[in-house]
Structure formats: C-alpha cells, structure tokens
Design a protein around this motif. Structure first.
Motif, short mmCIF file in Angstrom:
data_model
loop_
_atom_site.label_atom_id
_atom_site.label_comp_id
_atom_site.label_asym_id
_atom_site.label_seq_id
_atom_site.Cartn_x
_atom_site.Cartn_y
_atom_site.Cartn_z
N PHE A 298 -16.82 -33.75 -0.34
CA PHE A 298 -16.43 -35.15 -0.20
C PHE A 298 -16.59 -35.91 -1.51
N LEU A 299 -17.67 -35.66 -2.23
CA LEU A 299 -17.91 -36.35 -3.50
C LEU A 299 -16.86 -35.96 -4.55
N VAL A 300 -16.48 -34.68 -4.55
CA VAL A 300 -15.45 -34.22 -5.48
C VAL A 300 -14.11 -34.88 -5.17
N LYS A 301 -13.77 -34.97 -3.88
CA LYS A 301 -12.52 -35.61 -3.47
C LYS A 301 -12.51 -37.08 -3.85
N GLU A 302 -13.66 -37.75 -3.72
CA GLU A 302 -13.76 -39.15 -4.13
C GLU A 302 -13.46 -39.29 -5.62
N LYS A 303 -14.04 -38.39 -6.43
CA LYS A 303 -13.81 -38.44 -7.87
C LYS A 303 -12.34 -38.26 -8.20
N GLU A 304 -11.67 -37.38 -7.44
CA GLU A 304 -10.24 -37.18 -7.67
C GLU A 304 -9.46 -38.46 -7.41
N ILE A 305 -9.83 -39.19 -6.35
CA ILE A 305 -9.16 -40.46 -6.04
C ILE A 305 -9.39 -41.46 -7.16
N LEU A 306 -10.64 -41.55 -7.64
CA LEU A 306 -10.96 -42.47 -8.74
C LEU A 306 -10.19 -42.11 -10.00
N ASN A 307 -10.11 -40.81 -10.30
CA ASN A 307 -9.38 -40.36 -11.49
C ASN A 307 -7.90 -40.69 -11.38
N ASP A 308 -7.34 -40.47 -10.18
CA ASP A 308 -5.92 -40.78 -9.97
C ASP A 308 -5.66 -42.27 -10.14
N ALA A 309 -6.57 -43.09 -9.61
CA ALA A 309 -6.41 -44.55 -9.72
C ALA A 309 -6.49 -44.99 -11.19
N GLU A 310 -7.43 -44.38 -11.93
CA GLU A 310 -7.58 -44.73 -13.34
C GLU A 310 -6.35 -44.32 -14.13
N LEU A 311 -5.83 -43.11 -13.83
CA LEU A 311 -4.64 -42.63 -14.53
C LEU A 311 -3.44 -43.53 -14.23
N ALA A 312 -3.30 -43.93 -12.95
CA ALA A 312 -2.20 -44.80 -12.57
C ALA A 312 -2.28 -46.14 -13.29
N GLN A 313 -3.51 -46.64 -13.45
CA GLN A 313 -3.71 -47.90 -14.16
C GLN A 313 -3.31 -47.76 -15.63
N GLN A 314 -3.67 -46.62 -16.23
CA GLN A 314 -3.31 -46.38 -17.64
C GLN A 314 -1.80 -46.30 -17.81
N VAL A 315 -1.16 -45.59 -16.87
CA VAL A 315 0.30 -45.47 -16.94
C VAL A 315 0.95 -46.84 -16.80
N GLN A 316 0.42 -47.64 -15.86
CA GLN A 316 0.98 -48.98 -15.63
C GLN A 316 0.81 -49.85 -16.87
#
Length: 693
Positions: A124-142
C-alpha cells in the motif's frame, strides 16, 4: 525574502507525512488514493489515524524478516488499542471505536504470518508513492508544456462530450426490464396453458398475451436500436481517437524526439481508449444476455436472432480496432550514453518502452539480444494501461551470404539507412483474441561513436520532414526543408542543450548566411545535401558539422550564459560593427565563430581613439580546449590587452547593450574578489588571457 519563502515551503512539505501529501492532491489523484483503500485488507481509517507511525517503520524489511514482522505486528495491535481508548473518551467517536475493535480482530488472523501483513502494508505504501510521483510528474508536465492550440482544446472537449454521452447511455441501459417482461409473459403463458377455463376466458387471455408479446417485441427492438446508436457513437469516437488524436500524438512524439517542447503524455489517450473499450465490453455482455433470453423464449419475427450477429460483429470489430490502436511505443529506443533517441550502436545496450525490423531488400539486418539480467519489466501506467519496459537490449549484425555483415545496396550511407524495431503480442480477454503489433520510429544503427554526428543529423531531418513514421526509405528521395521548418528544428536543438531557443534576430542571421538578404525567407529551402554533405563556402566542413560544434560548446561550457541571454551568438561581422559603434567605450558582445569546425566563441568590443573615432576589436575565438581550462565568465573577468608602453588593461566594461560586465557575469565568476577572498593577501597571481591584437 523570496528565497526564504520558497525554502520554508519546501521544509514544510518535507515534514508532512506521505498520507497528508496524498490528501492535498488534485481530485483525480486523491480519488486514486481513495480507490486504493476500497477493500478490507488494510482499512483507510487505520492508515489515517496511525499515519506517522506506519510511515516510520521498515515494512519492506519486515516482509522478509519474521522476527521484525512479529515485533511490528504486536506494536500495531498496541497502537490500535491506544486509538480505541482515545475514541472511548470522545463523545462522537462511537462508530470509530466500534470499527477499531473490528480492525484489531481482523488483523489477529496474521498472528502466525506477520510477514504477510508487513508485505500488504508495504504494498500500500509503495502504491501511494506511485500516485504521488505521478501527480508530481503531471504537475511538471503542466508547468513545462506549451499551451495547446484552441483547435486541440476544442477537439478534446468534443471527445469528452461524446464519451460522457456513450458512458451515460451504456450505464442507463439495463437488460433487467427485458428479463422481467419476458418472465411475466412466460408465467402468464404457462398459466394459460394449464388453466381449464371457458373458451371466452381463453380468448381474453390470448388477447392479453398478444398485447404482452407486442410490448415485449417493441422493448426488444428498442433495446437493439439503442445498442446500434451506441455503436455508432463509439465508431465516431474510434475515428477521432485513432485517425486524429493518436496521429497528432505520434507527430508530437516525433518532434519531441528532436527537442520540441511538446507534451507527449499518454494520460488523455489512455483514459479515452480505456473508457470506450470498457463500454464495448459492456455492450458485448448485453448481447450475450440477449442470447440467453432468446434461448428461453423466441417467437416469429423475433428481432434478436435477425440483428444480434450483425451487432456482435460490429462490437468485435470496434474492440479489435481500438485495442490495436492503443498498442504504441511510448518511449522510443535510446542508449543512455547516446546523443539522443533513435541512434543505436551495435553491441551497446539500449532501452525501449511499449505501452499497451522491416525486411527491406538491401538493408542490413540485426538480432535484438537481451542479457542474463531481466530485460522486460511489466507495470501499470497511471491510468491503468499495461506497459512493457525493455531494458539492457543490444543489436548484433546478422551474418549474410558468405559470412560477412549485411550492407545496403541502395547507395545510402550507413547513417541514412533507417530501421524499425517491431513488437508483437497477443491480447486475449473475454473470448476476444487480438494479435497486436507496433513499431518504433525509424532508428539509425551505427557501429562506431564517430558516426554519432551524422546519425543524429539523419534523425533530425527525418523527424522534421517525414509525417509517415513507416517510411524507412525516406532518404532515397529526401525532400528539402523550408526555412520555417529548418529554423524551428534548429531552435529546438538550442532549447535542448541550452534551455533557450533561437530568437528572430539569430534566425535571421542564419537565414542571411544561407540564402542572402531576402524580404521573406518562408519560401526558401535547404536540401539534405546542403545541410549535411556539402561544405560551407571557404571551409572544409558542412553546415551541420558547424552548427553541431556550436551546440556541443553550448551544452558543455556555455549553457547558463546561453540560457540567460548573455550570448548574442549568431551575428554577422558587419552587423556586429554597426551595433557596437553606436555604444559607449568598452561595450562588448559574444558571438559564435564562423570559421571553427568544432565550435568556437569570441567577443568583440568598441573602443574610441584620441580623435573620438570608434573601432571594433575582436579576439581569437575560444574553443572547447580553452573553456575546459578556464570558464568563459572568468576569461571575461580577467581578460587583458597589452597597450604599447602601458600595463595590461581589461577593455570589457558593458555587455551589449549596456549591462555592466560584473552585473551580467559576476554570479558565474569562480573566484571572489577584494576582501571577500581570504587568500587574496597571499595569492598575487591570476591565470588570464592576454591579447596583443
């Protein structure tokens, strides 16, 4: 103050728990976190109230260490008890108190297998980190992406609108109404058959049954008609996705491979393809259910047997086309130590990522080899798509004929020969079997690092001019580039290596160099030969070799100066003199040398004689060998010229048009001056460039 504010913001974020950061994400990502805890394996309330303690433990280690897992298991139970006691003291926490008692009871089943529980929590903790990383990457792309054109936004809005319509229609439709009508008719029909009544009563019953059958027939026809309408909507979406959006994405990917700042995220496409495909599988279930209903009851002119096969065929065709279309190469082949993507070297490892070589006569052929380590990694993308990530692959020449390596017989150089890597797999789901195939963009395969420069030129030319990614024979009849195409491509190269593209003045200087003075350069063209094969006038190197030398110089030694606009770069000697002679004494500018093959930069300044007449002086260009020894800002800081009978002086005072030199370059100086330098009282010498010219 700005620095302090930024630092405190970063510090505050670093002190937040991972769980708190998840709560602050945009809706799409916080919803993913919420969906993660839909099951009962690890309750969200436990994660919430014990967040700090949970994140402070090494669950990955505990999943492998039984003694550590047993210890954490006991502490977890104690923490649940403590939280239960806190809720007992709060008036409005009755339900939470009850839930935590139940959670503790559920966790007891891991008493003998604490490592299993540790592995679950770690997952569960690993999956949470993946969500955070995806959100951060999306923010960078935006933040970085170029704003899409109004046409693109409108097309996306239309797709979203059509998708919403389709999903709403599919969700609103239920086959239960048909089932209930059929069951009611069947019950009354069986009752009628067994009922012993008068002829008059039987006649009335038959009339009632006929009305029911008519209503059932109408319902079946309406349902089939609705499915047909939904399929038409899905077909419109398929055309928009495959023939428009996917084509646009592939073109953006082509341009991004050569430095264009285009958004190549698959987020929207993955979501759209997935939603349409899900709707198609739901329609497939509807049609299967209709089969069951017909198996129980049919009648003369029943519309289901007449129409169902045609509808099923259309569903299968749409699914096949959508699934095939959604199989793409997300990240093109690249070598970690290479010049850029799509330039591969034999016997050197490279990577390629596929998200859910042509046999051309005369072209060399290669075997794609893996290594003893794992070469394929399967993972889920942020929108649920399946990703196959190939790493540690190598190319090896296939032997042909009498044992020698294959060579092309098309009078093309090795770096003009294009190759594709093809990926094939089989998709099987719910009775549907679809063979999938996709190919990388054409790549150039070299055998020696000395071929990198020419290979990258080919990749630039192909991806600038060829809209057909399947055209591996592009260089047999390579088209010319218009100046707008060429200038844009060249600007992307400077943007990639120096974080800043070419401005209109720099582009005009290059256009004049290539085509002479023109009113407009839009219709001017440059051929592949002139770009990469013919030497520039009065030199022994081509246009591309000259430009590439400058690009390497910028990338290695001048990136910051180029990024902040300190380097004028491309300016003719004549224009340079006109600009400087209008400025105050000591004004200087930086420009690239036109006579050095591997890239050189020089500076010129204006100085006024005793008669008040301005003259422009220029130093011998500095090359990579020079800048490797002393950074250009330090050269500018310490540069001296020898005047007859005088001590050396620094003639550079103002960066064009009028910025004081130390203001422009002071932040880049490698040594401090004056009282700031504790060694100045001991060190009385400096390494400087002195010119007698």
């Amino acid at each position: 103050m700005a620095f302090t504010s930024s630092f405190l913001g970063t510090l505050k974020e670093s002190l937040m728990t991972q769980w708190e950061r998840l709560q602050q994400l945009e809706t799409v990502y916080s919803q993913r976190a919420s969906d993660l805890y839909n099951g009962d394996e690890f309750p969200m309330e436990v994660r919430h109230y014990l967040a700090a303690w949970i994140e402070g433990q090494d669950w990955e280690r505990a999943s492998r260490d039984s003694s550590q897992a047993a210890f954490l298991f006991q502490v977890l139970l104690e923490n649940l008890d403590n939280q239960f006691s806190r809720f007992a003291q709060e008036r409005d926490s009755f339900l939470l108190q009850r839930n935590f008692r139940r959670y503790k009871q559920n966790f007891q089943k891991y008493q003998e297998e604490p490592c299993t529980l540790a592995a679950i929590i770690n997952w569960f903790l690993v999956k949470e980190k993946e969500i955070l990383n995806d959100a951060e990457l999306a923010q960078q792309v935006q933040t970085l992406q170029v704003q899409p054109a109004a046409m693109e936004l409108e097309s996306q809005r239309q797709i979203e609108k059509k998708l919403k319509e389709l999903k709403t229609k599919v969700m609103e439709h239920s086959i239960r109404c048909l089932e209930e009508q059929q069951d009611e008719f069947d019950f009354k029909y069986q009752t009628h058959r067994m009922d012993s009544c008068t002829e008059e009563e039987k006649k009335k019953q038959l009339e009632g049954l006929q009305k029911m059958l008519n209503a059932l027939d109408k319902c079946r026809r309406n349902f089939l008609s609705d499915i047909s309408v939904m399929l038409n909507t899905a077909d419109v979406l398929r055309l928009a996705l495959i023939n428009e959006e996917l084509v646009d994405w592939k073109r953006r990917q082509q341009k991004s491979c050569i430095g264009a700042p285009d958004d190549t995220s698959l987020e929207h496409l993955e979501k759209w393809f997935t939603q349409v495909i899900e709707c198609m599988f739901q329609l497939q279930k509807f049609l299967q259910k209709l089969d069951e209903l017909v198996g129980k009851m049919t009648y003369e002119n029943d519309p289901i047997p007449a129409q169902k096969n045609c509808l099923k065929s259309k569903v299968d065709t749409l699914l096949t086309q959508l699934i095939k279309g959604s199989f793409v190469v997300e990240s093109q082949p690249f070598m970690p130590q290479g010049r850029g993507p799509l330039v591969l070297r034999t016997n050197v490892q490279f990577s390629v990522k596929v998200s859910s070589a042509s046999q051309l006569k005369g072209f060399r052929k290669f075997n794609v080899l893996g290594t003893l380590s794992k070469a394929l990694n399967m993972a889920e993308s942020m929108n649920g798509g399946m990703v196959a990530d190939f790493r540690h692959l190598t190319l090896k020449d296939q032997k042909v004929g009498g044992g020698g390596k294959g060579i092309n017989d098309l009078s093309l150089s090795v770096t003009e020969e294009l190759h594709q890597i093809t990926f094939q797999t089989q998709f099987d789901y719910q009775g549907l079997s679809v063979p999938l195939e996709t190919s990388s963009l054409p790549a150039v395969v070299i055998s020696n690092s000395s071929q990198q420069q020419s290979a990258w030129a080919s990749i630039l030319w192909f991806n600038t001019l060829c809209p057909d990614p399947e055209n591996v024979k592009f260089f047999e009849t390579s088209p010319a580039a218009t100046w707008p195409q060429f200038g844009e491509m060249l600007s992307w190269q400077f943007l990639s290596c120096g974080k800043r593209g070419l401005d209109n003045g720099q582009l005009e200087t290059l256009a004049i160099k290539l085509f002479g003075k023109q009113q407009s350069y839009d219709n001017c063209k440059i051929s592949w030969t002139k770009f990469s094969k013919e030497n520039l006038p009065d030199t022994n190197f081509t246009l591309w070799v000259w430009l590439d030398g400058i690009l390497n110089l910028v990338k290695l030694y001048l990136s910051d100066l180029w990024s902040d606009g300190s380097i004028m770069g491309f300016v003719s000697k004549g224009k340079e003199r006109l600009l400087l002679k209008k400025k105050q004494d000591g004004t200087f500018l930086l420009r690239f040398s036109e006579s050095i093959k591997d890239g050189g930069i020089t500076f010129s300044w204006v100085q006024y004689g005793n008669n008040g007449e301005p003259s422009v002086q220029t130093v011998k260009p500095f090359t990579s060998a020079d800048l490797k020894q002393i950074a250009l800002p330090d050269i500018l800081c310490n540069f001296r010229i020898m005047l007859v009978g005088n001590a050396p002086v620094n003639p550079l005072c103002y960066l064009y048009p009028n910025t004081p030199k130390d203001q422009a370059f002071g932040k880049y100086y490698s040594e401090k001056t004056g009282e700031e330098n504790p060694y100045l009282k001991y060190l009385k010498t400096k390494l400087v460039f002195v010119s007698k010219e």
